[in-house]
Design a protein around this motif. Structure first.
Motif, PDB file in Angstrom:
ATOM      1  N   PRO A 273      40.850  56.390 -57.075  1.00  0.00           N
ATOM      2  CA  PRO A 273      39.341  57.419 -57.145  1.00  0.00           C
ATOM      3  C   PRO A 273      38.860  57.124 -55.689  1.00  0.00           C
ATOM      4  CG  PRO A 273      39.728  55.681 -59.430  1.00  0.00           C
ATOM      5  CD  PRO A 273      41.114  55.954 -58.045  1.00  0.00           C
ATOM      6  N   ILE A 274      39.401  56.004 -54.903  1.00  0.00           N
ATOM      7  CA  ILE A 274      38.190  55.664 -53.704  1.00  0.00           C
ATOM      8  C   ILE A 274      39.030  55.968 -52.838  1.00  0.00           C
ATOM      9  CG2 ILE A 274      37.565  53.414 -52.813  1.00  0.00           C
ATOM     10  CD1 ILE A 274      37.904  52.002 -55.925  1.00  0.00           C
ATOM     11  N   LYS A 275      40.219  56.218 -52.682  1.00  0.00           N
ATOM     12  CA  LYS A 275      41.155  56.170 -51.495  1.00  0.00           C
ATOM     13  C   LYS A 275      40.576  57.410 -50.457  1.00  0.00           C
ATOM     14  CE  LYS A 275      45.546  57.877 -53.013  1.00  0.00           C
ATOM     15  NZ  LYS A 275      46.317  56.744 -53.077  1.00  0.00           N
ATOM     16  N   ASN A 276      40.223  58.498 -51.016  1.00  0.00           N
ATOM     17  CA  ASN A 276      40.011  60.171 -50.498  1.00  0.00           C
ATOM     18  C   ASN A 276      37.649  59.717 -50.113  1.00  0.00           C
ATOM     19  OD1 ASN A 276      42.523  61.007 -50.008  1.00  0.00           O
ATOM     20  ND2 ASN A 276      42.449  61.343 -52.762  1.00  0.00           N
ATOM     21  N   ILE A 277      37.748  59.029 -50.361  1.00  0.00           N
ATOM     22  CA  ILE A 277      35.904  59.120 -50.213  1.00  0.00           C
ATOM     23  C   ILE A 277      36.117  58.388 -48.851  1.00  0.00           C
ATOM     24  CG2 ILE A 277      33.304  58.145 -50.926  1.00  0.00           C
ATOM     25  CD1 ILE A 277      35.067  58.191 -53.876  1.00  0.00           C
TER      26      ILE A 277
END
Ligand SMILES: [Zn+2]
Ligand SMILES: [Zn+2]
Length: 102
Positions: free
Chosen positions: A93-97
């Motif tokens: 859930p973090i890597k594309n932010i």
């Protein structure tokens, strides 16, 4: 002062102070560029933040004793390998932010 850690926390490869492929997060968690890209997806396993290249501390005393001779690299080894499966779940859930929006 920035702690120049001796190795990649994941793969334990040596990262001497003149390494151009050492990466760190704001907490100074230190990894190699290869692990950041291919294992961590630019997500620090300890804080969720992104990484930047570690600056090189000068080896020569150019000015005011601010150099490796006076402030040497750390010799402490922090080897805490990441479980790739757990990290995939954590980082999903973090890597594309982008890091500046996390
Ligand atoms: Zn590594
Ligand atoms: Zn971190």
């Amino acid at each position: 002062m920035l702690e120049l850690r001796a190795t990649c926390e994941n793969c334990n490869k040596a990262r001497p102070p003149d390494s151009i492929d050492a990466r760190l997060c704001t907490y100074e968690c230190t990894f190699c560029a290869d692990c950041v890209e291919n294992v961590l997806y630019n997500v620090c396993p300890n804080c969720g933040g992104g990484f930047v290249p570690r600056p090189i501390r000068p080896a020569k005393n150019w000015h005011g004793d601010n150099f490796l001779g006076k402030d040497p690299a750390s010799t402490t080894i922090k080897h805490r390998p990441v479980d790739p499966v757990r990290h995939a779940v954590f980082s999903a859930p973090i890597k594309n932010i982008p890091p500046e929006k996390r």
